[in-house]
Design a protein around this motif. Sequence first.
Motif, mmCIF file in Angstrom:
data_model
loop_
_atom_site.group_PDB
_atom_site.id
_atom_site.type_symbol
_atom_site.label_atom_id
_atom_site.label_comp_id
_atom_site.label_asym_id
_atom_site.label_seq_id
_atom_site.Cartn_x
_atom_site.Cartn_y
_atom_site.Cartn_z
ATOM 1 N N SER A 76 0.922 -1.201 -0.034
ATOM 2 C CA SER A 76 -0.073 0.098 0.018
ATOM 3 C C SER A 76 0.894 1.128 0.114
ATOM 4 O O SER A 76 1.616 1.404 0.915
ATOM 5 C CB SER A 76 -0.892 -0.011 1.294
ATOM 6 O OG SER A 76 -1.829 1.330 1.339
ATOM 7 N N ILE A 77 0.743 2.129 -0.942
ATOM 8 C CA ILE A 77 1.453 3.428 -1.064
ATOM 9 C C ILE A 77 0.532 4.587 -1.437
ATOM 10 O O ILE A 77 -0.416 4.345 -2.178
ATOM 11 C CB ILE A 77 2.420 3.293 -2.386
ATOM 12 C CG1 ILE A 77 3.451 1.968 -2.165
ATOM 13 C CG2 ILE A 77 3.261 4.586 -2.790
ATOM 14 C CD1 ILE A 77 4.390 1.716 -3.351
ATOM 15 N N THR A 112 -1.213 1.418 -5.420
ATOM 16 C CA THR A 112 0.023 2.370 -5.643
ATOM 17 C C THR A 112 -0.416 3.509 -6.157
ATOM 18 O O THR A 112 0.223 4.186 -6.828
ATOM 19 C CB THR A 112 1.123 1.890 -6.279
ATOM 20 O OG1 THR A 112 0.660 1.626 -7.412
ATOM 21 C CG2 THR A 112 1.686 0.532 -5.517
ATOM 22 N N GLN A 113 -1.688 4.250 -5.427
ATOM 23 C CA GLN A 113 -2.465 5.271 -6.298
ATOM 24 C C GLN A 113 -2.538 5.144 -7.617
ATOM 25 O O GLN A 113 -2.299 6.259 -8.532
ATOM 26 C CB GLN A 113 -1.347 6.618 -5.969
ATOM 27 C CG GLN A 113 -1.296 6.950 -4.481
ATOM 28 C CD GLN A 113 -0.301 7.988 -4.394
ATOM 29 O OE1 GLN A 113 0.166 7.808 -3.183
ATOM 30 N NE2 GLN A 113 -0.346 9.070 -4.964
ATOM 31 N N GLU A 144 -7.618 2.719 -10.801
ATOM 32 C CA GLU A 144 -8.038 4.152 -11.080
ATOM 33 C C GLU A 144 -8.235 4.664 -10.040
ATOM 34 O O GLU A 144 -8.840 4.037 -8.752
ATOM 35 C CB GLU A 144 -9.096 3.632 -12.111
ATOM 36 C CG GLU A 144 -9.891 5.063 -12.736
ATOM 37 C CD GLU A 144 -10.968 4.888 -13.477
ATOM 38 O OE1 GLU A 144 -11.626 5.700 -13.692
ATOM 39 O OE2 GLU A 144 -11.158 3.735 -14.086
ATOM 40 N N TYR A 145 -8.261 6.084 -9.932
ATOM 41 C CA TYR A 145 -8.606 6.783 -8.565
ATOM 42 C C TYR A 145 -9.839 7.518 -8.809
ATOM 43 O O TYR A 145 -10.286 8.071 -9.953
ATOM 44 C CB TYR A 145 -7.564 7.894 -8.179
ATOM 45 C CG TYR A 145 -7.948 8.553 -7.118
ATOM 46 C CD1 TYR A 145 -8.166 8.019 -5.840
ATOM 47 C CD2 TYR A 145 -8.365 10.201 -7.195
ATOM 48 C CE1 TYR A 145 -8.606 8.880 -4.663
ATOM 49 C CE2 TYR A 145 -8.678 10.610 -6.040
ATOM 50 C CZ TYR A 145 -8.618 10.098 -4.903
ATOM 51 O OH TYR A 145 -9.098 10.904 -3.758
ATOM 52 N N ASP A 146 -10.926 7.374 -8.175
ATOM 53 C CA ASP A 146 -12.529 8.114 -8.171
ATOM 54 C C ASP A 146 -12.251 9.103 -7.249
ATOM 55 O O ASP A 146 -12.489 9.031 -6.230
ATOM 56 C CB ASP A 146 -13.439 7.080 -8.063
ATOM 57 C CG ASP A 146 -14.801 7.751 -8.095
ATOM 58 O OD1 ASP A 146 -15.152 8.847 -8.234
ATOM 59 O OD2 ASP A 146 -15.768 6.928 -8.575
ATOM 60 N N GLU A 147 -12.166 10.338 -7.766
ATOM 61 C CA GLU A 147 -12.081 11.619 -7.230
ATOM 62 C C GLU A 147 -13.367 11.981 -6.326
ATOM 63 O O GLU A 147 -13.287 12.437 -5.216
ATOM 64 C CB GLU A 147 -11.620 12.896 -8.077
ATOM 65 C CG GLU A 147 -10.193 12.794 -8.347
ATOM 66 C CD GLU A 147 -9.811 13.922 -9.216
ATOM 67 O OE1 GLU A 147 -10.274 14.966 -8.877
ATOM 68 O OE2 GLU A 147 -8.985 13.826 -10.068
ATOM 69 N N ASP A 148 -14.505 11.593 -6.857
ATOM 70 C CA ASP A 148 -15.787 12.118 -6.515
ATOM 71 C C ASP A 148 -16.053 11.059 -4.960
ATOM 72 O O ASP A 148 -16.274 11.697 -4.248
ATOM 73 C CB ASP A 148 -16.919 11.634 -7.282
ATOM 74 C CG ASP A 148 -16.896 12.634 -8.604
ATOM 75 O OD1 ASP A 148 -16.165 13.850 -8.279
ATOM 76 O OD2 ASP A 148 -17.348 12.285 -9.612
ATOM 77 N N ASP A 150 -13.504 9.519 -3.484
ATOM 78 C CA ASP A 150 -12.058 9.399 -3.106
ATOM 79 C C ASP A 150 -11.798 8.012 -2.748
ATOM 80 O O ASP A 150 -11.382 7.655 -1.601
ATOM 81 C CB ASP A 150 -12.344 10.253 -1.678
ATOM 82 C CG ASP A 150 -10.925 10.472 -0.837
ATOM 83 O OD1 ASP A 150 -9.884 10.595 -1.686
ATOM 84 O OD2 ASP A 150 -10.741 10.305 0.147
ATOM 85 N N VAL A 151 -11.826 7.011 -3.617
ATOM 86 C CA VAL A 151 -11.363 5.760 -3.397
ATOM 87 C C VAL A 151 -10.730 5.372 -4.683
ATOM 88 O O VAL A 151 -10.766 6.012 -5.720
ATOM 89 C CB VAL A 151 -12.616 4.704 -3.148
ATOM 90 C CG1 VAL A 151 -13.381 4.967 -1.697
ATOM 91 C CG2 VAL A 151 -13.636 4.974 -4.436
ATOM 92 N N TYR A 152 -9.733 4.213 -4.532
ATOM 93 C CA TYR A 152 -9.269 3.585 -5.560
ATOM 94 C C TYR A 152 -10.071 2.525 -6.059
ATOM 95 O O TYR A 152 -10.495 1.613 -5.220
ATOM 96 C CB TYR A 152 -7.856 2.991 -5.272
ATOM 97 C CG TYR A 152 -6.893 4.227 -4.981
ATOM 98 C CD1 TYR A 152 -6.311 4.831 -6.197
ATOM 99 C CD2 TYR A 152 -6.576 4.755 -3.792
ATOM 100 C CE1 TYR A 152 -5.633 5.926 -5.874
ATOM 101 C CE2 TYR A 152 -5.819 5.845 -3.579
ATOM 102 C CZ TYR A 152 -5.386 6.541 -4.628
ATOM 103 O OH TYR A 152 -4.338 7.607 -4.552
ATOM 104 N N LEU A 153 -10.286 2.554 -7.549
ATOM 105 C CA LEU A 153 -11.104 1.284 -7.918
ATOM 106 C C LEU A 153 -9.902 0.208 -8.447
ATOM 107 O O LEU A 153 -8.938 0.234 -8.658
ATOM 108 C CB LEU A 153 -11.741 1.858 -9.209
ATOM 109 C CG LEU A 153 -12.599 3.029 -9.044
ATOM 110 C CD1 LEU A 153 -13.172 3.328 -10.365
ATOM 111 C CD2 LEU A 153 -13.440 2.692 -8.355
ATOM 112 N N THR A 154 -10.407 -1.032 -7.896
ATOM 113 C CA THR A 154 -9.393 -2.193 -8.071
ATOM 114 C C THR A 154 -9.930 -3.132 -9.099
ATOM 115 O O THR A 154 -11.220 -3.207 -9.413
ATOM 116 C CB THR A 154 -9.298 -2.835 -6.596
ATOM 117 O OG1 THR A 154 -10.571 -3.356 -6.245
ATOM 118 C CG2 THR A 154 -8.716 -1.983 -5.718
ATOM 119 N N GLU A 155 -8.962 -3.917 -9.452
ATOM 120 C CA GLU A 155 -9.350 -5.044 -10.559
ATOM 121 C C GLU A 155 -9.010 -6.249 -9.907
ATOM 122 O O GLU A 155 -7.634 -6.245 -9.471
ATOM 123 C CB GLU A 155 -8.930 -4.802 -11.892
ATOM 124 C CG GLU A 155 -9.254 -5.723 -12.924
ATOM 125 C CD GLU A 155 -9.004 -5.408 -14.337
ATOM 126 O OE1 GLU A 155 -9.323 -5.982 -15.236
ATOM 127 O OE2 GLU A 155 -8.410 -4.327 -14.600
#
Length: 186
Positions: A76-77, A112-113, A144-148, A150-155
């Motif tokens: 986690s970064i 990693t952002q 991907e980062y979802d700014e609205d 405030d979370v990272y989308l993962t696959e």
Amino acid sequence: EGEIKCYDLTSSSLVRVGGILGYQATSASQITNATNKGNIFVSNVTAKELYVGGISSAITGGLAPNGELVNVGNISISNITTTTAGAAYTGGIVGSSVVSVDGAKCYCSINTQANPNTGFIFGVPRSATAVAKNCQIGGEIATEYDEDEDVYLTEKISSNNFYKYIYGGGTTDWTGVEGYDGCSWL
């Protein structure tokens, strides 16, 4: 087992964080039969360049790893800044390498952002001979980062997409690259 943490650090040089080894540089050195079960956390770091790897942050010289390399520690970064643009490299096994990795297994979560220099085996291969052979990967990666929100989308890694995440370095499809053959998902 346990945790590896790098917090609140400012450096005008390189920062290297590895689950087993900081980095391998000498011609006679070789990583052999290494397993990392510790989670790696890097946060609030400013550096010229950042290298993070589940086994080693970087392999800049020496022999290719020998034996079984396994990483099951999550990475986690967050809140990182590099003074060299785009110079953050994260690999589930090795952040950056000039040698091949054969038979490694990496099953973890990598956040990693959504950095493009992120892969389950290599963050970035540094030579034409640095290829992943017969490796297995699994887990999930932030894409991907979802700014609205405030979370990272993962696959989640599957048989349909694993080839996209063997290597980082900004390329999303490594199908047909030498060394892709023999790699699979866990």
